[in-house]
Motif scaffolding. Sequence first.
Motif, PDB file in Angstrom:
ATOM      1  N   ILE B 484       0.828  -1.207   0.000  1.00  0.00           N
ATOM      2  CA  ILE B 484       0.000   0.000   0.000  1.00  0.00           C
ATOM      3  C   ILE B 484       0.860   1.255   0.000  1.00  0.00           C
ATOM      4  N   ASP B 487       3.697   2.694  -4.349  1.00  0.00           N
ATOM      5  CA  ASP B 487       2.818   2.541  -5.504  1.00  0.00           C
ATOM      6  C   ASP B 487       3.533   1.920  -6.708  1.00  0.00           C
ATOM      7  N   GLN B 490       2.489  -1.906  -6.715  1.00  0.00           N
ATOM      8  CA  GLN B 490       1.107  -2.355  -6.559  1.00  0.00           C
ATOM      9  C   GLN B 490       0.625  -3.191  -7.738  1.00  0.00           C
ATOM     10  N   GLU B 520      -7.911  -3.781  -3.387  1.00  0.00           N
ATOM     11  CA  GLU B 520      -7.347  -2.435  -3.467  1.00  0.00           C
ATOM     12  C   GLU B 520      -6.830  -2.110  -4.861  1.00  0.00           C
ATOM     13  N   PHE B 521      -6.125  -3.079  -5.442  1.00  0.00           N
ATOM     14  CA  PHE B 521      -5.394  -2.758  -6.672  1.00  0.00           C
ATOM     15  C   PHE B 521      -5.758  -3.648  -7.867  1.00  0.00           C
ATOM     16  N   ASN B 523      -7.794  -3.162  -9.995  1.00  0.00           N
ATOM     17  CA  ASN B 523      -7.999  -2.346 -11.192  1.00  0.00           C
ATOM     18  C   ASN B 523      -6.736  -2.226 -12.045  1.00  0.00           C
ATOM     19  N   LYS B 561     -15.418  -3.653  -2.315  1.00  0.00           N
ATOM     20  CA  LYS B 561     -14.444  -2.796  -2.998  1.00  0.00           C
ATOM     21  C   LYS B 561     -14.516  -3.023  -4.508  1.00  0.00           C
ATOM     22  N   LEU B 565     -14.785  -0.478  -7.503  1.00  0.00           N
ATOM     23  CA  LEU B 565     -13.774  -0.392  -8.565  1.00  0.00           C
ATOM     24  C   LEU B 565     -14.365  -0.714  -9.934  1.00  0.00           C
ATOM     25  N   GLU B 614     -12.656   4.471  -0.601  1.00  0.00           N
ATOM     26  CA  GLU B 614     -11.455   5.055  -1.187  1.00  0.00           C
ATOM     27  C   GLU B 614     -10.245   4.164  -0.906  1.00  0.00           C
ATOM     28  N   GLU B 615      -9.282   4.267  -1.754  1.00  0.00           N
ATOM     29  CA  GLU B 615      -8.058   3.479  -1.580  1.00  0.00           C
ATOM     30  C   GLU B 615      -7.463   3.745  -0.196  1.00  0.00           C
TER      31      GLU B 615
END
Lengths: 155, 998
Positions: B484, B487, B490, B520-521, B523, B561, B565, B614-615
């Motif tokens: 986290i 970046d 990620q 979280e990631f 996406n 989440k 997303l 939100e992230e």
Amino acid sequence: MQFMLLFSRQGKLRLQKWYVPQADKEKKKITRELVQTVLARKPKMCSFLEWRDLKVVYKRYASLYFCCAIEDQDNELITLEIIHRYVELLDKYFGSVCELDIIFNFEKAYFILDEFLLGGEAQETSKKNVLKAIEQADLLQENLDFQIRLFPAPS
Amino acid sequence: SRAGFTGPENLSRVNLVLVKHYSQTLYTLYIRSVYHNLSKEAEIKRINKELANIRSKFKGDKALDGYSKKKYVCKLLFIFLLGHDIDFGHMEAVNLLSSNKYTEKQIGYLFISVLVNSNSELIRLINNAIKNDLSSRNPTFMCLALHCIANVGSREMAEAFAGEIPRILVAGDTMDSVKQSAALCLLRLYKASPDLVLMGEWTSRVVHLLNDQHMGVVTAAISLITCLSSKNPDEFKTCVSLAVSRLSRIVSSASTDLQDYTYYFVPAPWLSCKLLRLLQCYPPPEDGAVKGRLVECLETILNKAQEPPKSKKVQHSNAKNAILFEAISLIIHYDSEPNLLVRACNQLGQFLQHRETNLRYLALESMCTLASSEFSHEAVKTHIETVINALKTERDVSVRQRAADLLYAMCDRSNAKQIVAEMLSYLETADYSIREEMVLKVAILAEKYAVDYSWYVDTILNLIRIAGDYVSEEVWYRVIQIVINRDDVQGYAAKTVFEALQAPACHENMVKVGGYILGEFGNLIAGDPRSSPLVQFNLLHSKFHLCSVPTRALLLSAYIKFINLFPETKATIQEVLRSDSQIRNSDVELQQRAVEYLKLSSIASTDVLATVLEEMPPFPERESSILAKLKKKKGPGAVSVELEDGKERGELNGGADRGGEAAIAASNSTPSPSSDLLGLRSAAPVGGPAPSAGSLLVDVFSEAGSAPPSAASEDPAPPLFVCKNNGVLFENQLLQIGIKSEYRQNLGRMYLFYGNKTSVQFVSFTTTVSCPGELQSHILKCIPSLTHTKPVEPLVEGGAQVQQVINIECLTDFVDAPLLNIKFRYGGALQNITLKLPVTINKFFQPTEMAAADFFQRWKQLSQPQQEAQKIFKASHGMDTEVLKAKLLGLGTALLENVDPNPENYVCAGVIQTKIQQVGCLLRLEPNAQAQVAPPPPPTHTHTHTHLCAHALDSHTASVCPSLCGSHCITHCTHLHVITRYCIYVKDPHRVGSSKSH
């Protein structure tokens, strides 16, 4: 040194000496755990192991295991030789000592140990001096026929 | 050995002989119970019958003669040694030891020594008998009595004899054997009750026992001296030169000189080891001649290791090497002779390939400590291949464990990838007993030496794949924290974890990491049709039903989440949430999540959903909680390498300030205030030797602000506490004070934890908080109150911890910190410690967020000279953005991002809350790499309060400096320029009179 245990290959405790106070229950627990751990080890393995926060040094002589627990800063190899010197003392005193000597003359085994180690530290490392002290004590023995402590004369 | 122990398997053959030699009674008892295959029950029955018989003899009307008493007491001992409980016979034993007959006395003492009993009446009787024997002047009796004291070692005995024994020890007419027993007897009493053994007047005579003619006396006395020296090094420091000359004489003697003290051609090995051990209580001798002699001894010992053995017996080599290893320990302890360190390392290198398993084991162990010395670290690293080989091929798990420890200790940036890879591959076959620790070590090394984070992510995912069961929560929490916060990794993490989840059977920990990271990631990899949102969801959901409740809960959060997303998954996921197995799940937590997430996804607008989900913001940088876990697991000292290596850290941790790292880590993993300190305590060396004995942890803690008590009162509040609220405030050999504090508005609450590090209770323990000078007039109120339901307990038991709470109210600004005074008695001596409590004005900061325009408008308004405090100081460390940020946040202000047009600068805003006024502060930190900033003219202050506040802030920004810059490296590279502008809003105008609000 925190304690010394002698036990047989069958896991029977033959002698125990505690140099730091422990509750009886704890002593039994420690003994049980340690005997199991040591007996499970194979012959060629090293003589030292970490156990709880102590270092255990052990060596097998015939059917009997000699096992010492020492503290972090103590020296493993010299402890191994403490064990050996004790065995030599017993051997010299009993004349080719065997497990049964220790079973039936346990008090002698204790007296010799007390002359050699006190409070967990080497008190007298000279074989001659230790045995001299024990022999002097033996001379004070007024009744050699005392039924429960006959032993073979040293050869 | 000639020792011919005959095993019981040979018993039948020797039966007849034995019958003649051993007591008939014991023999039959023993043979029947053990060898005639009696069942356990039958054996117990048999023993009980015997015990009943003995009991009736003792209770009988007829008084037993000494002989019978001895016989039965001896039988009881025998039965005890066979493993049965004995709860009587003590009185008879006491009768025996009061006898004049030596054998009766001896058996009496033995019984008491083996079956210690704390009955006070009994102890009184025993002590009486001992007293008689000690004064008998019969050396044999005296020794028996001393042995008994040494074996029992109780406090009552210390009370009765601790005064007498030193006299016996140093008296001119005492026999050597009695001296030996007296020395070790005293040692035992000192270990059990240090407060009762006062050496004072005897000190010098005891030290001179090192010169005694009789080797046995020296051998016994040195154990006592070593123990006393480690506790009171100054009082005993004359022993150093005596020990060196004694050692020198032994080392240079021929193998026959010492007669019976020579053991298999090695002169006095036990005494040599003890001498070398004693020297480890002290730093290298200051006297050049003594030091030269000692170095000569150490060289001789190292030389002897290269000579051909004088005997093939293992006893010879063991005794010789025992001395060698002790010498190496001393060399490592001094850590100042590069030549000796490298020689030691080479010697150990030879042992690594020795055929004796014992030597390989010890060499690995000893090299571990060598690896942490800057002089020998490189030399140790040359053995990497041998050590890796040991990890792979040693047959004994305890040796492999040592090899793994050594690899961990020798790891640095240059070899981290190789070592981590080897440890990972070893993990596949590692013994269960050491897997968890190995996992922690791999995780720590991977984090510490990660240069590229994809390697780090790969390593941890491999760890989970190989040893998922042993990957504790700390490990997978940590990988998520790092992903986290970075970046750049990620996308890679999402891709890798997605691939790892493809395995048909993957560990639940992998599902947890996967759920979190994709949530979280996800996406970042959703562009690839092979990992489209729906594919990701289906993959995660395929694991759902195999997982435990906490993991399912985590997955449900990942699903919501996903809805945020990837709106295209909304229908599918809502369907899942709506199914009976979720919305009617019998587990409350799962049901609640399903219901709430379903509702959230149906009624919240996209914007609201996006805000809620939100992230994750970056985690505050802090020390790895994994390290704390390993420390906890291994105890003090075990991870000292980690702490030693201050220069290398900080890459990932953002350089959490080193001093407090243990404290911070402990509070990360355990939220409640009391368990915090327990965690801390386990990381701290408890009752260990003085820092000089090489405990690195002590050094580290001392940097966290524990000054020696005498100096403490003069020092300002420890700088590290300016920016943090928890940690170790003070620590010495006796006491550790931990602190945990929280502040809200103008109120604060501070928890103090007083930990007794010794095994002895502190008596008359009192603490008082006082506010000196201006503080006294109630500028700052400190009301201590103990949380215990009882009033202040004046006794703090050995190893125990007492907690105290102090409530603080800030009335107006202040400069000085309140003082904490602690008084207690330890071993009769009064301890008096005064410390400054780390209460500083910035604790009452309330962060204020504001936009750029707002900030600069206010900044310009505060343009009076008295409204500004400037400070320019050198950064003593390369500035790490994250560290600076963490410090500024720790100061209590809000860190305003994207406000200052110069991205190099940091701006902060906050309001100091006191009862009668508020002080608004704007702070600007301008790092200047050119180091050309001229110091500003000292600000002039007209207003009292402004002055005070400026002063306070000034001194604090000043004290922030060292902590801003880390306190270790001395690389001057930048200057920092801090400007603070502030204004005061008065809540109660009557009190402050005409103070203007700006």
